[in-house]
Design a protein around this motif. Structure first.
Motif, PDB file in Angstrom:
ATOM      1  N   ALA A 133       0.876  -1.408  -0.026  1.00 18.32           N
ATOM      2  CA  ALA A 133       0.190   0.021   0.089  1.00 18.32           C
ATOM      3  C   ALA A 133       0.836   1.253   0.045  1.00 18.32           C
ATOM      4  O   ALA A 133       0.561   2.154  -0.678  1.00 18.32           O
ATOM      5  N   GLN A 134       1.989   1.205   0.798  1.00 17.75           N
ATOM      6  CA  GLN A 134       2.897   2.352   0.904  1.00 17.75           C
ATOM      7  C   GLN A 134       3.434   2.729  -0.664  1.00 17.75           C
ATOM      8  O   GLN A 134       3.728   3.610  -1.154  1.00 17.75           O
ATOM      9  N   VAL A 135       3.818   1.429  -1.465  1.00 21.58           N
ATOM     10  CA  VAL A 135       4.498   1.701  -2.768  1.00 21.58           C
ATOM     11  C   VAL A 135       3.442   1.967  -3.614  1.00 21.58           C
ATOM     12  O   VAL A 135       3.754   2.920  -4.409  1.00 21.58           O
ATOM     13  N   ARG A 136       2.126   1.485  -3.435  1.00 22.46           N
ATOM     14  CA  ARG A 136       1.138   1.979  -4.348  1.00 22.46           C
ATOM     15  C   ARG A 136       0.732   3.397  -4.112  1.00 22.46           C
ATOM     16  O   ARG A 136       0.566   4.140  -4.998  1.00 22.46           O
ATOM     17  N   ALA A 137       1.022   4.058  -3.062  1.00 23.22           N
ATOM     18  CA  ALA A 137       0.840   5.503  -2.732  1.00 23.22           C
ATOM     19  C   ALA A 137       1.684   6.324  -3.708  1.00 23.22           C
ATOM     20  O   ALA A 137       1.347   7.319  -3.924  1.00 23.22           O
ATOM     21  N   ILE A 138       3.025   5.883  -3.604  1.00 24.43           N
ATOM     22  CA  ILE A 138       3.958   6.581  -4.527  1.00 24.43           C
ATOM     23  C   ILE A 138       3.564   6.488  -6.009  1.00 24.43           C
ATOM     24  O   ILE A 138       3.522   7.620  -6.635  1.00 24.43           O
ATOM     25  N   VAL A 139       2.928   5.375  -6.299  1.00 27.11           N
ATOM     26  CA  VAL A 139       2.449   5.463  -7.808  1.00 27.11           C
ATOM     27  C   VAL A 139       1.376   6.272  -7.889  1.00 27.11           C
ATOM     28  O   VAL A 139       1.206   7.027  -8.958  1.00 27.11           O
ATOM     29  N   ALA A 140       0.308   6.315  -7.123  1.00 25.93           N
ATOM     30  CA  ALA A 140      -0.938   7.049  -7.048  1.00 25.93           C
ATOM     31  C   ALA A 140      -0.379   8.626  -7.177  1.00 25.93           C
ATOM     32  O   ALA A 140      -0.886   9.329  -7.808  1.00 25.93           O
ATOM     33  N   ASP A 141       0.385   9.087  -6.343  1.00 23.45           N
ATOM     34  CA  ASP A 141       0.898  10.374  -5.953  1.00 23.45           C
ATOM     35  C   ASP A 141       1.611  10.973  -7.213  1.00 23.45           C
ATOM     36  O   ASP A 141       1.053  11.962  -7.501  1.00 23.45           O
ATOM     37  N   GLY A 142       2.384  10.044  -7.826  1.00 25.86           N
ATOM     38  CA  GLY A 142       2.995  10.297  -9.200  1.00 25.86           C
ATOM     39  C   GLY A 142       1.936  10.584 -10.027  1.00 25.86           C
ATOM     40  O   GLY A 142       1.967  11.461 -11.109  1.00 25.86           O
ATOM     41  N   GLN A 187      16.350   2.210 -11.147  1.00 25.64           N
ATOM     42  CA  GLN A 187      15.652   3.334 -10.992  1.00 25.64           C
ATOM     43  C   GLN A 187      15.207   3.890 -12.522  1.00 25.64           C
ATOM     44  O   GLN A 187      14.003   4.254 -12.637  1.00 25.64           O
ATOM     45  N   ARG A 188      15.826   3.619 -13.526  1.00 33.13           N
ATOM     46  CA  ARG A 188      15.500   3.808 -14.934  1.00 33.13           C
ATOM     47  C   ARG A 188      14.263   2.852 -15.364  1.00 33.13           C
ATOM     48  O   ARG A 188      13.487   3.272 -16.045  1.00 33.13           O
ATOM     49  N   LEU A 189      14.477   1.755 -15.060  1.00 30.30           N
ATOM     50  CA  LEU A 189      13.538   0.743 -15.440  1.00 30.30           C
ATOM     51  C   LEU A 189      12.142   0.994 -14.633  1.00 30.30           C
ATOM     52  O   LEU A 189      11.076   0.879 -15.345  1.00 30.30           O
ATOM     53  N   ALA A 190      12.226   1.491 -13.626  1.00 30.64           N
ATOM     54  CA  ALA A 190      10.867   1.872 -12.605  1.00 30.64           C
ATOM     55  C   ALA A 190      10.086   2.981 -13.364  1.00 30.64           C
ATOM     56  O   ALA A 190       9.077   2.731 -13.534  1.00 30.64           O
ATOM     57  N   VAL A 191      10.943   3.985 -13.694  1.00 33.34           N
ATOM     58  CA  VAL A 191      10.288   5.326 -14.245  1.00 33.34           C
ATOM     59  C   VAL A 191       9.819   4.817 -15.691  1.00 33.34           C
ATOM     60  O   VAL A 191       8.685   5.335 -16.237  1.00 33.34           O
ATOM     61  N   ARG A 192      10.323   3.904 -16.416  1.00 34.41           N
ATOM     62  CA  ARG A 192       9.816   3.459 -17.699  1.00 34.41           C
ATOM     63  C   ARG A 192       8.633   2.608 -17.536  1.00 34.41           C
ATOM     64  O   ARG A 192       7.635   2.673 -18.331  1.00 34.41           O
ATOM     65  N   LEU A 193       8.761   1.705 -16.424  1.00 34.49           N
ATOM     66  CA  LEU A 193       7.485   0.999 -16.124  1.00 34.49           C
ATOM     67  C   LEU A 193       6.440   1.618 -16.077  1.00 34.49           C
ATOM     68  O   LEU A 193       5.198   1.265 -16.440  1.00 34.49           O
ATOM     69  N   LEU A 194       6.577   2.808 -15.322  1.00 36.00           N
ATOM     70  CA  LEU A 194       5.577   3.673 -15.074  1.00 36.00           C
ATOM     71  C   LEU A 194       4.987   4.624 -16.202  1.00 36.00           C
ATOM     72  O   LEU A 194       4.110   5.372 -16.012  1.00 36.00           O
ATOM     73  N   GLY A 195       5.822   4.492 -17.267  1.00 35.97           N
ATOM     74  CA  GLY A 195       5.529   5.565 -18.368  1.00 35.97           C
ATOM     75  C   GLY A 195       6.022   6.810 -18.266  1.00 35.97           C
ATOM     76  O   GLY A 195       5.564   7.841 -18.823  1.00 35.97           O
ATOM     77  N   ALA A 196       7.110   7.117 -17.441  1.00 35.80           N
ATOM     78  CA  ALA A 196       7.678   8.340 -17.135  1.00 35.80           C
ATOM     79  C   ALA A 196       8.966   8.479 -17.907  1.00 35.80           C
ATOM     80  O   ALA A 196       9.410   7.391 -18.168  1.00 35.80           O
ATOM     81  N   LYS A 197       9.410   9.547 -18.050  1.00 35.87           N
ATOM     82  CA  LYS A 197      10.659   9.882 -19.067  1.00 35.87           C
ATOM     83  C   LYS A 197      11.789   9.667 -17.668  1.00 35.87           C
ATOM     84  O   LYS A 197      11.656  10.334 -16.816  1.00 35.87           O
ATOM     85  N   SER A 198      12.748   8.861 -18.119  1.00 33.63           N
ATOM     86  CA  SER A 198      14.005   8.815 -17.135  1.00 33.63           C
ATOM     87  C   SER A 198      14.643  10.047 -17.098  1.00 33.63           C
ATOM     88  O   SER A 198      14.727  10.869 -18.440  1.00 33.63           O
ATOM     89  N   SER A 199      15.404  10.548 -16.044  1.00 33.81           N
ATOM     90  CA  SER A 199      16.140  11.863 -16.298  1.00 33.81           C
ATOM     91  C   SER A 199      17.626  11.461 -16.811  1.00 33.81           C
ATOM     92  O   SER A 199      18.171  10.380 -16.625  1.00 33.81           O
TER      93      SER A 199
END
Length: 199
Positions: A133-142, A187-199
């Protein structure tokens, strides 16, 4: 033999826990013999029963303690972080560092759920859901902040956790990639999985 002079009950329990984790990891919970465990920590079997009165109860308490430690360590790591991308990055680092440092605990925490009673199983699953749930909150907030867009919060959270937890199965300190390099890759894989652009 009893507990050596000058050794506290807490120290003995830490030794018992360490030896039990090693035995369960190598042989499985069902094959763990309390007589052998007592020998591992230089105790008489009768003295071991002061620390491990029931083998089944011991397993439940052990897996519960591991989850409580995970949750406590995670809370400390996330303290003061508010921005979703920073929290995601910190979560990935924490998850990899914790699970690779404690590979045996991670393994038995996954494999020995089958050996728990229904009541014990419910407690451990509840704690795992707290972490999820804590990890899901990060995804939801983003997602609310427009950093990424996911189709399903729970499925995406479980995919992210599965991606990271699998590292503990194959990571080696003397392997090709150092841990810091591995963390940056994930960390880059995570942002790609979420559909965000890696920095």
């Amino acid at each position: 033999m009893g507990r050596p002079a000058g050794v506290s009950g807490a120290e003995t329990m830490r030794a018992v826990r360490k030896a039990a984790i090693e035995r369960i990891w190598r042989h499985g919970f069902e094959a763990m013999n309390l007589r052998d465990l007592a020998a591992d920590v230089n105790l008489r079997l009768g003295s071991l029963y002061n620390h491990v009165p029931q083998k089944q109860e011991f397993l439940g308490n052990l897996l519960e303690d591991i989850m409580l430690e995970l949750l406590q360590d995670f809370a400390l790591r996330m303290e003061g972080l508010e921005e979703p991308m920073a929290r995601l990055s910190a979560f990935v680092r924490f998850h990899i560092e914790w699970h690779t440092a404690r590979k045996q605990e991670t393994f038995i925490g996954n494999m020995e759920l089958r050996s728990l009673t229904a009541e014990q199983h419910g407690r451990i699953i509840g704690l795992r859901k707290d972490y999820e749930a804590q990890v899901r909150a990060i995804v939801a907030d983003g997602q609310k902040a427009g950093l990424w867009q996911v189709d399903d919060l729970r499925v995406t959270t479980l995919a992210l956790l599965s991606l990271l937890t699998g590292i503990s199965d194959w990571y080696r300190e003397d392997g090709r990639l150092g841990q810091e390099r591995l963390i940056r890759i994930y960390q880059r894989l995570a942002v790609r999985l979420l559909g965000a652009k890696s920095s």
